[in-house]
Design a protein around this motif. Structure first.
Motif, short mmCIF file in Angstrom:
data_model
loop_
_atom_site.label_atom_id
_atom_site.label_comp_id
_atom_site.label_asym_id
_atom_site.label_seq_id
_atom_site.Cartn_x
_atom_site.Cartn_y
_atom_site.Cartn_z
N ALA A 26 5.02 -4.66 -1.48
CA ALA A 26 6.01 -4.18 -0.52
C ALA A 26 6.03 -2.65 -0.60
O ALA A 26 5.84 -2.07 -1.68
N VAL A 27 6.26 -2.01 0.54
CA VAL A 27 6.25 -0.55 0.61
C VAL A 27 7.54 -0.08 1.27
O VAL A 27 7.86 -0.50 2.38
N ALA A 28 8.29 0.79 0.58
CA ALA A 28 9.46 1.46 1.16
C ALA A 28 9.11 2.94 1.24
O ALA A 28 9.10 3.63 0.21
N PRO A 38 6.41 -5.33 4.39
CA PRO A 38 6.53 -6.42 3.42
C PRO A 38 5.31 -6.57 2.53
O PRO A 38 5.40 -6.95 1.37
N SER A 39 4.13 -6.28 3.10
CA SER A 39 2.90 -6.26 2.33
C SER A 39 2.04 -5.15 2.89
O SER A 39 1.61 -5.20 4.05
N GLY A 72 3.77 -8.81 -5.99
CA GLY A 72 5.02 -8.94 -6.73
C GLY A 72 5.69 -7.62 -7.03
O GLY A 72 6.66 -7.58 -7.80
N HIS A 73 5.23 -6.54 -6.41
CA HIS A 73 5.77 -5.20 -6.68
C HIS A 73 6.29 -4.54 -5.41
O HIS A 73 5.95 -4.94 -4.30
N LEU A 74 7.09 -3.51 -5.62
CA LEU A 74 7.54 -2.61 -4.56
C LEU A 74 7.08 -1.21 -4.94
O LEU A 74 7.28 -0.77 -6.07
N VAL A 402 6.02 5.33 -7.42
CA VAL A 402 6.33 4.38 -8.49
C VAL A 402 6.11 2.96 -7.98
O VAL A 402 6.54 2.62 -6.87
N LEU A 403 5.45 2.15 -8.81
CA LEU A 403 5.24 0.74 -8.52
C LEU A 403 6.17 -0.06 -9.43
O LEU A 403 5.99 -0.07 -10.66
N TRP A 404 7.19 -0.68 -8.82
CA TRP A 404 8.22 -1.41 -9.56
C TRP A 404 7.88 -2.89 -9.60
O TRP A 404 7.62 -3.50 -8.56
N LYS A 405 7.96 -3.50 -10.75
CA LYS A 405 7.67 -4.93 -10.91
C LYS A 405 8.91 -5.75 -10.56
O LYS A 405 9.95 -5.64 -11.21
N LEU A 406 8.81 -6.57 -9.52
CA LEU A 406 9.95 -7.34 -9.04
C LEU A 406 9.72 -8.84 -9.03
O LEU A 406 10.51 -9.59 -8.46
#
Length: 471
Positions: A26-28, A38-39, A72-74, A402-406
């Motif tokens: 996912a990309v914000a 979303p991907s 599985g990341h943002l 930053v790649l956050w594990k969600l």
């Protein structure tokens, strides 16, 4: 790290950039339209972001040295901290039940004993905690310069350079000691002239105005109750002559407002404006006790705010009118503040705390998760004067992300990834890049030894406590 693939780069033209490709996450972007995918993918070429978009990265890319499967990341822009006092890492957990003025009175005698070695250890600890939690641009406001204490600003800069973090330190100052009606001990303040000379020397020695600068210096007299009017005025003149930004504490407590009215015949905002301290090159920490006229003045002049929700709560200073500031168009970023008033020392927890505190004060529509993510990224870049370079994921901007594990236990059942990041537990950082260079991998710093930093900070804290106690 899940999905990491490192490949050798194929032959390429001299000076062609090496590329890192992040996909399936996912990309914000936090761009002007709050574009989200979303991907999607992010491609980094050298120090800069080359492309951002939905789906996989473009085919045929050359010079790819790393591909990251972000399932599985943002991915977000790196967090930007807008207010801190690194030296306070050594005095956490003290004066636990004191409001601001009592807290300062209790701690100034200890802070006045710091030296270069202590400040280096404290800066390492403060920076390590933030960077491990997603901060890619750090700011510090150092204003305590006891006589004979060594090169304190240089110690911070050395720690930041070693860690590889983008750094915006401000050369603070105080010239109103206890004998002149201020709070700090007299031996912890400078003369007005000495403070201005040292500030100009810091700018000349360290400031780098380049687009990809890793180090920019600001001018930062401490606060109305520790600084003379002359120092405030002359500091503003100096900063504008040198083309750097200005920072201070403003409207933090009711006592500050009373102090300004008694001494200067006006409230803090009017006093700052009378000394040249409103403008789009200025940001102030806290800004809690502001009326509608104050907010309008900040909006009219483009003056920014560094909002520190946890610290404000810790010392019971009050709740800033952040939703009103944002509605008025005031630039607002987030700040950790010194860790003697926010012992966690993390900025990513400030996202959640900002949302909760302002909903408690102003209702469920006071702030939403995307507004606080914007404050923690693009808003911070705005108040530091770097919105053209960092703060959003856009082609041409610097590769701070930053790649956050969600997909773990703490977040896997929250479908909205931005809500998972803001409302959930502090998310693990799988990868953090600054200028395209990894500084965090799988939640661990890559450039320094965290355990050694923890030991060094502990030893420095104990030595400071012994000195302050007179041992």
């Amino acid at each position: 790290m899940r999905g990491i693939i490192t490949v050798a780069a194929p032959p390429q033209a001299p000076h062609a950039p090496e590329r890192t490709v992040i996909e399936n996450c996912a990309v914000a972007t936090v761009d002007a339209q709050d574009t989200e995918h979303p991907s999607g993918h992010v491609v980094v070429a050298g120090k800069r972001i080359e492309s951002v978009g939905p789906g996989p990265a473009p085919e045929g890319l050359t010079g790819v040295v790393r591909r990251v499967d972000g399932t599985g990341h943002l991915v977000t822009p790196g967090l930007v901290n807008t207010h801190h006092h690194f030296y306070q890492w050594l005095t956490r957990g003290l004066a636990q039940d004191s409001p601001l003025f009592d807290w300062l009175v209790a701690l100034y005698p200890t802070w006045a004993r710091i030296d270069e070695e202590m400040v280096y250890a404290a800066a390492q600890g403060s920076l390590a905690m933030m960077v491990r939690g997603g901060v890619t641009t750090a700011m510090d406001h150092h204003y305590v310069f006891p006589r004979g204490s060594g090169d304190l600003l240089g110690a911070e800069i050395r720690a930041a350079r070693e860690m590889g973090v983008r750094f915006s330190p401000t050369r603070g100052s105080m010239d109103r000691g206890k004998s002149d009606g201020g709070l700090p001990p007299d031996f912890a303040v400078e003369t007005t002239e000495a403070a201005l000379i040292a500030t100009e020397e810091a700018i000349d020695t360290y400031h780098d105005p380049a687009f990809d600068s890793m180090l920019r210096i600001g001018v930062a007299p401490c606060s109305p109750f520790s600084v003379s009017t002359e120092l405030l005025r002359e500091a503003a003149v100096l900063a504008r002559r040198k083309g750097v930004r200005l920072h201070t504490h403003g409207s933090e407590t009711v006592e500050e407002e009373q102090f300004c009215k008694e001494l200067f015949g006006m409230g803090p905002t009017d006093y700052f404006e009378s000394t040249g301290w409103l403008g789009d090159d200025v940001w102030m920490a806290h800004c809690i006790h502001m009326n509608d006229t104050d907010i309008a003045a900040f909006a009219r002049t483009g003056t920014g705010v560094g909002h520190c929700p946890s610290s404000n709560a810790r010392i019971a200073a009050g709740t800033a009118r952040v939703p009103d500031l944002l509605r008025a168009g005031v630039p607002v970023g987030l700040g950790v503040d010194g860790t003697a008033s926010n012992e966690s020392g993390e900025l990513h927890t400030e996202l959640r705390n900002a949302l909760l505190i302002h909903r408690l004060a102003g209702g469920a529509d006071a702030l939403n998760v995307r507004q606080v993510l914007r404050m923690g990224t693009y808003g911070g870049a705005q108040v530091l004067g770097r919105a053209a370079e960092i703060g959003s994921l856009e082609p041409g901007k610097l590769a701070d992300l930053v790649l956050w594990k969600l997909d773990g236990l703490g977040h896997s059942t929250i479908a909205d990834p931005v809500a998972a990041l803001v409302l959930g537990a502090a998310a693990p950082v799988t990868l953090s890049l600054i200028n395209g260079r990894p500084v965090v991998e799988d939640g661990r710093l890559t450039t320094v030894d965290e355990d050694a930093i923890a030991r060094g900070a502990r030893d420095a804290s104990r030595r400071l406590a012994r000195i302050a106690a007179g041992d």
